[in-house]
Scaffold this motif. Structure first.
Motif, PDB file in Angstrom:
ATOM      1  N   PRO A 120     -22.888 -75.143  23.688  1.00  6.72           N
ATOM      2  CA  PRO A 120     -21.896 -74.562  22.777  1.00  6.72           C
ATOM      3  C   PRO A 120     -22.557 -74.103  21.479  1.00  6.72           C
ATOM      4  O   PRO A 120     -23.697 -74.497  21.182  1.00  6.72           O
ATOM      5  N   ASP A 143     -19.440 -69.253  24.361  1.00  2.79           N
ATOM      6  CA  ASP A 143     -18.507 -69.123  23.258  1.00  2.79           C
ATOM      7  C   ASP A 143     -17.094 -69.508  23.681  1.00  2.79           C
ATOM      8  O   ASP A 143     -16.813 -69.773  24.854  1.00  2.79           O
ATOM      9  N   ASP A 144     -16.181 -69.518  22.718  1.00  2.00           N
ATOM     10  CA  ASP A 144     -14.817 -69.947  22.971  1.00  2.00           C
ATOM     11  C   ASP A 144     -14.087 -69.056  23.972  1.00  2.00           C
ATOM     12  O   ASP A 144     -13.105 -69.485  24.579  1.00  2.00           O
TER      13      ASP A 144
END
Length: 306
Positions: A60, A88-89
């Motif tokens: 992350p 990523d998110d």
């Protein structure tokens, strides 16, 4: 004059703990030697090769790779940068180059286009690769970004120095031996020339970290595996492209340590009016396309989440 270091790493493919420990040891040695700017290689937490083990080696944005950059930067009051496979998110994986300073992460650059089998593990980015770091405008570009005229256009005249790194592979040892030995000589020369001459195109010093050592991994759509090595050459140049310090590939893990004068100057060489700065050769050109065809499908099936 500012003392800088370019790290040369012998990675263990997909072994995050081993690679971060090695990076910490090498970056600490650079900080003790007085380096105020420390460049780690591309994929410093994993190395890079075609291996399913990389599926579980993605980190992350705020994971252990970032923590390492911040820790070294804080400890030595330095700028420390390198790239890693970052999820990523949005669920996408990118090859994220992060630059940390004593007070935390200063900025990020996502490599624009995956190279060859890298297409299986991440997608490209579109940012300019310029990070403000106090009084410095820091450029970020890795590996085959140093092969493209588009990278020159976005950086020329806009940075005080470039932080870079590579995980460039050798040609496989296939028959006929004479042909592949000749292609490997050309490949190694291009790998080293791309890093050492880029300063001439942008008019700024270059700090280029590298991987070295053997690499054994799979080979997409081929009956056998890949057995080769990373081309290496951690190198520091001034704004004219003259080599300030270098660590040869055969020297193994370590660092190039030298002094640069940050700042933008008039480039000594114009970029050619074409996509590539350097000729790639027939086999790399073919592999560029077939790895994209394979890798994008493999990425959607194995890497994409959400």
């Amino acid at each position: 004059m500012v003392r800088v270091a370019a790290i040369q790493l012998e990675p263990v493919l997909a072994d995050i703990d081993a690679n971060l420990q090695a990076c910490e040891r090498l970056a600490t040695a650079a900080g003790v030697a007085g380096a105020e700017i420390i460049a780690l290689p591309e994929f410093f937490s994993t190395g890079i090769g075609f291996s399913e083990r990389l599926i579980d080696a993605v980190l992350p944005p705020n994971g252990p790779a970032t923590t390492l950059l911040q820790s070294i930067a804080s400890r030595f009051g330095a700028l420390v940068g390198g790239s890693f496979l970052c999820r990523d998110d949005d669920g996408q994986v990118r090859n994220a180059y992060l630059l940390a300073g004593p007070d935390g992460v200063l900025g990020r650059h996502d490599k624009d286009l995956p190279t060859l089998w890298e297409n299986a593990f991440y997608i490209g980015g579109s940012d300019p690769g310029i990070i403000e770091a106090g009084n410095y405008r820091v450029g970020a570009a890795v590996c085959w970004e140093l092969m493209r005229t588009g990278t020159v256009r976005r950086l020329r005249g806009n940075i005080d120095f470039l932080m870079s790194g590579s995980g460039w592979w050798s040609m496989p040892d296939w028959p006929p031996a004479a042909l592949f030995e000749r292609m490997e000589r050309a490949n190694a020369a291009t790998a080293h020339r791309a890093a050492t001459t880029f300063a001439r195109f942008i008019g700024a010093p270059v700090i280029h970290a590298a991987h070295t050592g053997p690499l054994d991994c799979g080979l997409p759509w081929m009956p056998g595996d890949y057995h080769g090595r990373f081309e290496g050459l951690a190198v520091i140049t001034d704004a004219t492209g003259a080599i300030v310090a270098a660590r040869e590939p055969g020297a193994g893990a370590g660092m190039a340590l030298g002094d640069i004068t940050p700042g933008s100057t008039a480039p000594l060489q114009d970029s050619p009016d074409r996509f590539w700065l350097h000729r790639r050769g027939a086999l790399p050109a073919f592999a560029w396309h077939y790895h994209r065809w394979h890798g994008r499908r493999w990425y959607r099936r194995h890497m994409l989440t959400g």
